[in-house]
Design a protein around this motif. Sequence first.
Motif, PDB file in Angstrom:
ATOM      1  N   ASP A  34       0.825  -1.197   0.000  1.00 41.12           N
ATOM      2  CA  ASP A  34       0.000   0.000   0.000  1.00 41.12           C
ATOM      3  C   ASP A  34       0.865   1.254   0.000  1.00 41.12           C
ATOM      4  O   ASP A  34       0.640   2.180  -0.785  1.00 41.12           O
ATOM      5  CB  ASP A  34      -0.927  -0.025   1.218  1.00 41.12           C
ATOM      6  N   LYS A  38       1.102   4.104  -2.992  1.00 39.21           N
ATOM      7  CA  LYS A  38       0.785   5.493  -2.662  1.00 39.21           C
ATOM      8  C   LYS A  38       1.988   6.397  -2.881  1.00 39.21           C
ATOM      9  O   LYS A  38       1.840   7.547  -3.288  1.00 39.21           O
ATOM     10  CB  LYS A  38       0.317   5.599  -1.212  1.00 39.21           C
ATOM     11  N   VAL A  44      -5.712   5.770  -4.279  1.00 40.01           N
ATOM     12  CA  VAL A  44      -6.334   4.535  -3.806  1.00 40.01           C
ATOM     13  C   VAL A  44      -7.686   4.355  -4.499  1.00 40.01           C
ATOM     14  O   VAL A  44      -8.474   5.286  -4.592  1.00 40.01           O
ATOM     15  CB  VAL A  44      -6.522   4.572  -2.276  1.00 40.01           C
ATOM     16  N   TYR A  49      -3.999   1.847  -9.202  1.00 45.01           N
ATOM     17  CA  TYR A  49      -3.705   1.334  -7.865  1.00 45.01           C
ATOM     18  C   TYR A  49      -3.941  -0.177  -7.811  1.00 45.01           C
ATOM     19  O   TYR A  49      -3.128  -0.918  -7.268  1.00 45.01           O
ATOM     20  CB  TYR A  49      -4.577   2.043  -6.830  1.00 45.01           C
TER      21      TYR A  49
END
Length: 85
Positions: A34, A38, A44, A49
Amino acid sequence: MLSSRRFLALTFAAVALAGCASRYDAPADLGDDDAFCKQNGIAVGSPEYVACRKDRDVQRSNAVTRANRAQRDLGDYMMQNPSRP
């Protein structure tokens, strides 16, 4: 009496160390998926993503497969080339 204490101590040490070495742990060198996605400026929930997370999953799976294959190859080598004391 002394040999039983030694045996008991070695048994406890072996159990404690066995918990540290697990063949099925995911490689830690890929880091947090994650945070990685990012960090690259991907929002997101966006398709980029999702693709980024899928790519990271594939990389992690490939790393686990390589580690398992290396472990299996080492075991095969040791079985085919035993050392005699």
